[in-house]
Design a protein around this motif. Structure first.
Motif, mmCIF file in Angstrom:
data_model
loop_
_atom_site.group_PDB
_atom_site.id
_atom_site.type_symbol
_atom_site.label_atom_id
_atom_site.label_comp_id
_atom_site.label_asym_id
_atom_site.label_seq_id
_atom_site.Cartn_x
_atom_site.Cartn_y
_atom_site.Cartn_z
ATOM 1 N N ILE A 61 64.117 41.077 6.624
ATOM 2 C CA ILE A 61 62.951 41.049 5.738
ATOM 3 C C ILE A 61 63.365 40.655 4.322
ATOM 4 O O ILE A 61 62.708 39.836 3.665
ATOM 5 C CB ILE A 61 62.250 42.427 5.726
ATOM 6 C CG1 ILE A 61 61.625 42.709 7.098
ATOM 7 C CG2 ILE A 61 61.183 42.485 4.633
ATOM 8 C CD1 ILE A 61 61.096 44.116 7.251
ATOM 9 N N MET A 62 64.484 41.230 3.849
ATOM 10 C CA MET A 62 64.946 40.914 2.494
ATOM 11 C C MET A 62 65.330 39.447 2.356
ATOM 12 O O MET A 62 65.019 38.795 1.349
ATOM 13 C CB MET A 62 66.124 41.821 2.124
ATOM 14 C CG MET A 62 65.715 43.262 1.836
ATOM 15 S SD MET A 62 67.066 44.296 1.217
ATOM 16 C CE MET A 62 67.938 44.656 2.758
ATOM 17 N N GLU A 64 64.112 36.981 4.129
ATOM 18 C CA GLU A 64 62.861 36.218 4.170
ATOM 19 C C GLU A 64 62.185 36.205 2.805
ATOM 20 O O GLU A 64 61.654 35.178 2.365
ATOM 21 C CB GLU A 64 61.914 36.812 5.216
ATOM 22 C CG GLU A 64 62.310 36.511 6.651
ATOM 23 C CD GLU A 64 61.361 37.155 7.649
ATOM 24 O OE1 GLU A 64 60.345 37.742 7.201
ATOM 25 O OE2 GLU A 64 61.622 37.084 8.864
ATOM 26 N N GLU A 65 62.203 37.350 2.130
ATOM 27 C CA GLU A 65 61.577 37.431 0.810
ATOM 28 C C GLU A 65 62.348 36.606 -0.218
ATOM 29 O O GLU A 65 61.751 35.971 -1.096
ATOM 30 C CB GLU A 65 61.489 38.890 0.360
ATOM 31 C CG GLU A 65 60.484 39.714 1.160
ATOM 32 C CD GLU A 65 59.093 39.119 1.102
ATOM 33 O OE1 GLU A 65 58.505 39.056 0.005
ATOM 34 O OE2 GLU A 65 58.584 38.685 2.160
ATOM 35 N N ARG A 68 61.351 33.141 0.302
ATOM 36 C CA ARG A 68 60.004 32.902 -0.223
ATOM 37 C C ARG A 68 60.047 32.669 -1.733
ATOM 38 O O ARG A 68 59.361 31.786 -2.262
ATOM 39 C CB ARG A 68 59.081 34.085 0.107
ATOM 40 C CG ARG A 68 57.614 33.814 -0.199
ATOM 41 C CD ARG A 68 56.729 34.833 0.492
ATOM 42 N NE ARG A 68 56.874 36.154 -0.081
ATOM 43 C CZ ARG A 68 56.160 36.586 -1.133
ATOM 44 N NH1 ARG A 68 55.282 35.791 -1.703
ATOM 45 N NH2 ARG A 68 56.322 37.799 -1.595
ATOM 46 N N ILE A 69 60.868 33.449 -2.430
ATOM 47 C CA ILE A 69 61.012 33.262 -3.876
ATOM 48 C C ILE A 69 61.583 31.878 -4.168
ATOM 49 O O ILE A 69 61.120 31.174 -5.076
ATOM 50 C CB ILE A 69 61.916 34.355 -4.478
ATOM 51 C CG1 ILE A 69 61.251 35.728 -4.345
ATOM 52 C CG2 ILE A 69 62.209 34.059 -5.950
ATOM 53 C CD1 ILE A 69 62.144 36.886 -4.737
ATOM 54 N N ASN A 195 49.475 36.222 -1.059
ATOM 55 C CA ASN A 195 50.822 35.821 -1.460
ATOM 56 C C ASN A 195 50.920 34.331 -1.766
ATOM 57 O O ASN A 195 52.011 33.769 -1.764
ATOM 58 C CB ASN A 195 51.830 36.186 -0.361
ATOM 59 C CG ASN A 195 51.951 37.682 -0.160
ATOM 60 O OD1 ASN A 195 51.995 38.436 -1.126
ATOM 61 N ND2 ASN A 195 51.987 38.116 1.088
#
Length: 234
Positions: A61-62, A64-65, A68-69, A195
């Motif tokens: 998850i981290m 992926e985030e 995304r950034i 988002n």
């Protein structure tokens, strides 16, 4: 109701995007450096846990985030330094099929039926395949998210010999766009997504315009929306 971005507004929008892009470019370097450090330490920390451990899901998850950034930063940078199309002769039908193959996984995740109708006589076009594929992916992704679970997205591409254009439509049966919001959807930073950056349609519109084409949208509340991409044959 139908809407396409007025030609007379393109110069104003280009100037607006350039100003925002310059600010973003100045920030991008400062943001990317700590992101690189964070990713490196996370990868190191991840090796301390068993591959089957529950914590591996948290690491996924981290990462992926972080991705995304980085993608958001890339979108901002593209405002300040829009890349010129790298034109090459491209089989258009194959390009659309490849884009939809990439979109299929997102459709499955959202429980949306993705249907394609590609005419067999789609010609070779002189275009930037990466940029146009990005546009098709963006419009298809938006349609999938709008349709929602149990919904349907239909992508159609055909040759219009009367106008000398290849037309690609992306249609969904989602909630539709209210008439008062249609004029805003191509504006930078306008978004209805939780988002979203509000840059996807802005960049898509600019890419298609740089190829001598245009994007139009028709939408009816309660019935869905249809985005149409028009690209010249020559």
């Amino acid at each position: 109701m139908a809407y396409s971005f007025p030609e007379e507004d393109r110069e104003y929008l280009t100037e607006k995007l350039a100003i925002v892009g310059e600010l973003a470019a100045g920030m991008a370097h400062e943001i990317r450096n700590p992101l690189t450090s964070i990713r490196g330490f996370l990868q190191l920390l991840q090796t301390k846990f068993d591959p089957q451990a529950l914590e591996q899901e948290y690491f996924a998850i981290m990462f992926e985030e972080l991705d995304r950034i980085n993608n958001i930063i890339k979108e901002f940078l593209s405002l300040s330094k829009p890349s010129q199309p790298q034109l090459q002769i491209t089989p258009f039908g194959q390009l659309v099929a490849e884009a939809l193959l990439l979109a299929e996984q997102e459709a499955i995740m959202h429980e949306v039926k993705l249907v394609q109708h590609l005419a067999p006589d789609l010609p070779l076009l002189c275009l930037d395949p990466g940029q146009i594929k990005q546009v098709i992916l963006n419009l298809t992704s938006n349609a999938i998210q709008a349709a929602g679970p149990g919904g349907k997205v239909i992508v159609t591409s055909y040759l219009d010999t009367t106008t000398g254009q290849v037309v690609t439509t992306v249609e969904d049966n989602g909630p539709g766009i209210p008439p008062e919001k249609l004029e805003l959807i191509f504006e930078p930073f306008y978004t209805t997504k939780e988002n979203g950056t509000g840059l996807g349609l802005t960049l898509s519109n600019r890419i298609v315009a740089s190829h001598g084409g245009k994007i139009e949208v028709k939408s009816k509340v309660g019935e869905g929306s249809c985005f149409s991409i028009y690209l010249p044959i020559t």
